[in-house]
Design an enzyme around this catalytic site. Structure first.
Site, PDB file in Angstrom:
ATOM      1  N   ASN A  35     -12.653   1.294   2.116  1.00  0.00           N
ATOM      2  CA  ASN A  35     -11.307   1.116   2.656  1.00  0.00           C
ATOM      3  C   ASN A  35     -11.254   1.133   4.176  1.00  0.00           C
ATOM      4  O   ASN A  35     -10.346   0.590   4.766  1.00  0.00           O
ATOM      5  CB  ASN A  35     -10.367   2.189   2.092  1.00  0.00           C
ATOM      6  CG  ASN A  35     -10.946   3.587   2.157  1.00  0.00           C
ATOM      7  OD1 ASN A  35     -12.039   3.855   1.651  1.00  0.00           O
ATOM      8  ND2 ASN A  35     -10.236   4.491   2.790  1.00  0.00           N
ATOM      9  N   GLN A  66      -9.762  -0.888  -3.359  1.00  0.00           N
ATOM     10  CA  GLN A  66      -9.668  -1.914  -2.308  1.00  0.00           C
ATOM     11  C   GLN A  66     -10.074  -3.301  -2.804  1.00  0.00           C
ATOM     12  O   GLN A  66      -9.850  -4.298  -2.114  1.00  0.00           O
ATOM     13  CB  GLN A  66     -10.550  -1.535  -1.110  1.00  0.00           C
ATOM     14  CG  GLN A  66     -10.028  -0.356  -0.316  1.00  0.00           C
ATOM     15  CD  GLN A  66      -8.740  -0.652   0.439  1.00  0.00           C
ATOM     16  OE1 GLN A  66      -8.492  -1.784   0.859  1.00  0.00           O
ATOM     17  NE2 GLN A  66      -7.915   0.352   0.609  1.00  0.00           N
ATOM     18  N   SER A  89      -5.209   0.775  -7.958  1.00  0.00           N
ATOM     19  CA  SER A  89      -3.922   1.311  -7.537  1.00  0.00           C
ATOM     20  C   SER A  89      -2.971   0.178  -7.176  1.00  0.00           C
ATOM     21  O   SER A  89      -3.337  -0.718  -6.414  1.00  0.00           O
ATOM     22  CB  SER A  89      -4.143   2.221  -6.322  1.00  0.00           C
ATOM     23  OG  SER A  89      -2.904   2.655  -5.823  1.00  0.00           O
ATOM     24  N   GLY A  90      -1.748   0.242  -7.710  1.00  0.00           N
ATOM     25  CA  GLY A  90      -0.788  -0.845  -7.548  1.00  0.00           C
ATOM     26  C   GLY A  90      -0.448  -1.206  -6.108  1.00  0.00           C
ATOM     27  O   GLY A  90      -0.305  -2.377  -5.765  1.00  0.00           O
ATOM     28  N   HIS A  91      -0.350  -0.191  -5.234  1.00  0.00           N
ATOM     29  CA  HIS A  91       0.208  -0.473  -3.900  1.00  0.00           C
ATOM     30  C   HIS A  91      -0.782  -1.106  -2.941  1.00  0.00           C
ATOM     31  O   HIS A  91      -0.430  -1.417  -1.808  1.00  0.00           O
ATOM     32  CB  HIS A  91       0.852   0.783  -3.302  1.00  0.00           C
ATOM     33  CG  HIS A  91      -0.092   1.839  -2.831  1.00  0.00           C
ATOM     34  ND1 HIS A  91      -0.333   2.065  -1.497  1.00  0.00           N
ATOM     35  CD2 HIS A  91      -0.844   2.746  -3.496  1.00  0.00           C
ATOM     36  CE1 HIS A  91      -1.181   3.079  -1.371  1.00  0.00           C
ATOM     37  NE2 HIS A  91      -1.509   3.506  -2.578  1.00  0.00           N
ATOM     38  N   CYS A 140      -5.274   8.507   5.390  1.00  0.00           N
ATOM     39  CA  CYS A 140      -5.352   9.890   4.897  1.00  0.00           C
ATOM     40  C   CYS A 140      -5.918  10.826   5.957  1.00  0.00           C
ATOM     41  O   CYS A 140      -5.618  12.003   5.954  1.00  0.00           O
ATOM     42  CB  CYS A 140      -6.227   9.944   3.662  1.00  0.00           C
ATOM     43  SG  CYS A 140      -6.059   8.499   2.628  1.00  0.00           S
TER      44      CYS A 140
HETATM   45  C1  LIG Z   1      -5.840   4.002  -1.367  1.00  0.00           C
HETATM   46  C2  LIG Z   1      -7.144   4.374  -1.970  1.00  0.00           C
HETATM   47  C3  LIG Z   1      -7.250   5.387  -2.948  1.00  0.00           C
HETATM   48  C4  LIG Z   1      -6.064   6.214  -3.367  1.00  0.00           C
HETATM   49  O1  LIG Z   1      -5.142   5.490  -4.130  1.00  0.00           O
HETATM   50  P1  LIG Z   1      -3.649   6.095  -4.306  1.00  0.00           P
HETATM   51  O2  LIG Z   1      -3.008   5.169  -5.277  1.00  0.00           O
HETATM   52  O3  LIG Z   1      -3.015   6.067  -2.971  1.00  0.00           O
HETATM   53  O4  LIG Z   1      -3.822   7.468  -4.874  1.00  0.00           O
HETATM   54  C5  LIG Z   1      -8.480   5.651  -3.496  1.00  0.00           C
HETATM   55  N1  LIG Z   1      -9.570   4.959  -3.115  1.00  0.00           N
HETATM   56  C6  LIG Z   1      -9.519   3.987  -2.188  1.00  0.00           C
HETATM   57  C7  LIG Z   1     -10.766   3.246  -1.832  1.00  0.00           C
HETATM   58  C8  LIG Z   1      -8.311   3.662  -1.571  1.00  0.00           C
HETATM   59  O5  LIG Z   1      -8.265   2.719  -0.642  1.00  0.00           O
END
Ligand SMILES: *Cc1c(COP(=O)(O)O)cnc(C)c1O
Length: 395
Positions: A151, A179, A199-201, A324
């Site tokens: 990420n 990612q 992850s959806g977002h 983060c």
């Molecule tokens: C954003 C991210 C996460 C965490 O996902 P969330 O839905 O925000 O809990 C985990 N791993 C990677 C590589 C990410 O980029």
């Protein structure tokens, strides 16, 4: 001009995803566990979303568990493999030094319980080689967990090769594909992946919803106890609007990968080419195997935080390291893992693009970043020492 170049932190929702969610806030508000028709309409939507997500990953719908996001999926995958391993006397786990904290902090917890973790070195090429995984596997290895794509620095790992090695050795393989999903083609069966988090977002879907793919037969451990939702593996009334929005966003992204990603990669390459002209900078991450939207640099003699604040004033939303870690003064563990020293790691900038970015926005970034870097260097005592030779350049 306002340019959003922080798509690795989160993305704008697509209109398709928003439209897919609205009915489930409004008319179709039932609980999928209810036997009446209002509930059953929600149940149908849940089943359809599960089929859509499974279709995008190349698995069976029964192999998909919906979660609250990527972090929960990572936690559940790793804890499950650890519990299964220790039952069979296996307490060794292989991962990489540049994983997301959702993986690293879960592993830290297991280390306190007596698990042994091998952190693969990522300094060479800012990536891991499949051979490193092969060399690290032991008779007591119960899990290999490596991210699909990083990420912060965008390196894309050799997932199919790692999957083949793990399958041959009989070791479960989990990948944090948060990612990668919606940006790179994924096929869990062809790539021999046993568990995968998304992850959806991160692909224009909603926040607070994700999925875990688990190969049939792999014994999952519950993180949340309660009702029998998600085949008894994840209790709690399902987030139907979120799940439907995520499924719609994933399908839309996956259906357009071949059309969108080359254009995103071209914008990325233009940024990398242009920003490389700034003196005393270095590109972070794998140059070849790289996420289409990731640009990551370290600039010597400046503070990443000041850079971000000034860029924001000039209309550019970016990040240093990951969202983060911002707010803490420790440099990014990812940049340290690839071998950047503290001083250099502090001067980092990540620009992460999506298909919503435009060439005009790239022009704006290419104009603004060099100006702001120069402005900050002119005020920096460290930069003065570098220029007068009191301090040696690292980059
Ligand atoms: C954003 C991210 C996460 C965490 O996902 P969330 O839905 O925000 O809990 C985990 N791993 C990677 C590589 C990410 O980029």
């Amino acid at each position: 001009m306002q340019v959003y170049a922080d798509n690795a932190a989160t993305t704008k929702m697509s209109q398709t995803a928003i439209r897919a969610m609205l009915p489930y806030f409004d008319n179709i508000y039932g609980n999928p566990s209810s036997l009446h028709s209002v509930g059953q309409r929600a149940k149908e939507a849940l089943d359809a979303a599960r089929e859509t997500v499974a279709g995008c990953l190349g698995c069976d719908p029964r192999e998909i568990i919906f979660t609250s996001g990527g972090s929960e999926a990572d936690n559940q995958a790793i804890i499950s493999a650890a519990r299964y391993g220790e039952k069979h006397g296996k307490k060794h786990i292989i991962t990489t030094a540049f994983e997301h904290h959702a993986v690293l902090h879960t592993l830290k917890k297991l280390e306190k319980e007596g698990f042994e973790v091998t952190y693969l070195d990522v300094r060479e090429g800012h990536n891991v080689k499949a051979q490193q995984v092969k060399d690290a596997i032991r008779p007591d290895t119960c899990l290999v967990t490596t991210m699909y794509a990083n990420n912060e620095i965008g390196s894309v790992l050799p997932i199919a090769e790692i999957g083949a090695i793990c399958r041959e050795a009989g070791v479960p393989f989990h990948t944090d594909a948060v990612q990668a999903a919606g940006h790179l083609h994924i096929h869990v069966k062809e790539q021999n992946i046993d568990m995968l988090s998304l992850s959806g977002h991160k692909f224009h879907g909603p926040k607070g919803v994700g999925a875990l793919y688990v190969r049939r037969g792999f014994p999952l451990v519950n993180l949340i106890e309660g009702g029998a939702q998600e085949r008894g593996k994840r209790a709690g009334t399902e987030n139907i609007p979120g799940i439907c929005g995520m499924a719609a966003a994933l399908k839309e992204s996956c259906d357009h990968i071949d059309e969108n990603m080359p254009r995103v990669a071209a914008m990325r390459d233009r940024l990398i080419e242009g920003l490389s002209q700034i003196p005393h900078c270095a590109l972070n991450g794998d140059r070849v195997n790289r996420l289409p939207g990731n640009v990551s640099f370290c600039f010597e003699g400046i503070e990443g935080e000041s850079l971000l604040l000034l860029l924001d004033q000039k209309g550019v939303c970016a990040s240093s390291g990951s969202a983060c870690t911002s707010g803490s003064l420790d440099p990014s563990h990812v940049l340290l893992a690839i071998g950047r020293v503290h001083d250099v790691a502090h001067g980092s900038l990540r620009l992460s693009l999506s298909e919503y970015n435009t060439d005009a926005e790239i022009d704006h970034i290419l104009k603004v970043v060099p100006e702001v870097v120069q402005y900050l260097r002119n005020m920096s005592p460290v930069w003065r020492d570098l220029q007068t030779g009191k301090r040696q350049y690292i980059l």
